[in-house]
Design an enzyme around this catalytic site. Structure first.
Site, PDB file in Angstrom:
ATOM      1  N   SER A  13       0.863  -1.174   0.000  1.00 46.82           N
ATOM      2  CA  SER A  13       0.000   0.000   0.000  1.00 46.82           C
ATOM      3  C   SER A  13       0.901   1.226   0.000  1.00 46.82           C
ATOM      4  O   SER A  13       2.093   1.115  -0.243  1.00 46.82           O
ATOM      5  CB  SER A  13      -0.910  -0.016   1.234  1.00 46.82           C
ATOM      6  OG  SER A  13      -0.134   0.081   2.401  1.00 46.82           O
ATOM      7  N   SER A  14       0.356   2.341   0.322  1.00 48.89           N
ATOM      8  CA  SER A  14       1.148   3.575   0.314  1.00 48.89           C
ATOM      9  C   SER A  14       1.910   3.779   1.623  1.00 48.89           C
ATOM     10  O   SER A  14       2.263   4.895   1.962  1.00 48.89           O
ATOM     11  CB  SER A  14       0.252   4.776   0.031  1.00 48.89           C
ATOM     12  OG  SER A  14      -0.717   4.885   1.051  1.00 48.89           O
ATOM     13  N   CYS A  15       2.214   2.696   2.329  1.00 49.37           N
ATOM     14  CA  CYS A  15       2.933   2.812   3.600  1.00 49.37           C
ATOM     15  C   CYS A  15       4.431   3.045   3.373  1.00 49.37           C
ATOM     16  O   CYS A  15       4.954   2.840   2.281  1.00 49.37           O
ATOM     17  CB  CYS A  15       2.722   1.562   4.454  1.00 49.37           C
ATOM     18  SG  CYS A  15       3.489   0.079   3.803  1.00 49.37           S
ATOM     19  N   ALA A  16       5.122   3.457   4.409  1.00 51.26           N
ATOM     20  CA  ALA A  16       6.545   3.788   4.321  1.00 51.26           C
ATOM     21  C   ALA A  16       7.393   2.598   3.880  1.00 51.26           C
ATOM     22  O   ALA A  16       8.306   2.748   3.065  1.00 51.26           O
ATOM     23  CB  ALA A  16       7.046   4.317   5.666  1.00 51.26           C
TER      24      ALA A  16
END
Length: 139
Positions: free
Chosen positions: A8-11
């Site tokens: 996902s758009s996680c770090a």
């Protein structure tokens, strides 16, 4: 098989993608929040694990706690359905190919995805590289 980075758009997913880009290693990225995993993909990923479902399920996630799941008693078919319905149950990113899996970003372990010949070359260069600007103390 090409390397796949599912997340996902996680770090951690962003770090993984930056690492592959920096090393010019081609990969396929998929946002599993928008395009959930298929049952076949989940099964493939589970076959690559060493610890089974415990390795890929985020037991500290909010959704895991809300669903009050017990992985030990949960039938696999039910788990597949839950992963498709709640992609946040899966730890991100999932980085894999035909034979290897890495869950989450780890700068040391991600090197397993560098092609073997390239790894040998990098190792050789690191063993026989000389510091071009040595710092000699006392001079």
């Amino acid at each position: 098989m090409k390397i796949k980075v599912y997340g996902s758009s996680c770090a951690s997913t962003r770090k993984s993608r930056r690492w592959f880009n920096a090393h010019n290693i081609p990969y396929i990225y998929r946002d599993i929040m928008r395009h959930p995993l298929s049952v076949d993909e989940i099964q493939h990923i589970l076959r690559l694990t060493e610890a089974g479902t415990e390795e890929i399920i985020s037991t500290r996630s909010k959704i895991y706690k809300e669903l009050d799941l017990n992985l030990e008693t949960l039938p696999l078919k039910k788990l597949y359905k839950l992963i498709q319905e709640f992609p946040r149950l899966v730890r991100h990113p999932l980085i894999f190919d035909d034979n290897k899996l890495q869950v989450g970003f780890d700068e040391h372990n991600i090197r397993q995805f560098i092609p073997r010949e390239e790894r040998k070359k990098l190792l050789f260069e690191s063993l026989f590289s000389f510091n071009q600007d040595p710092q000699i103390e006392g001079i």
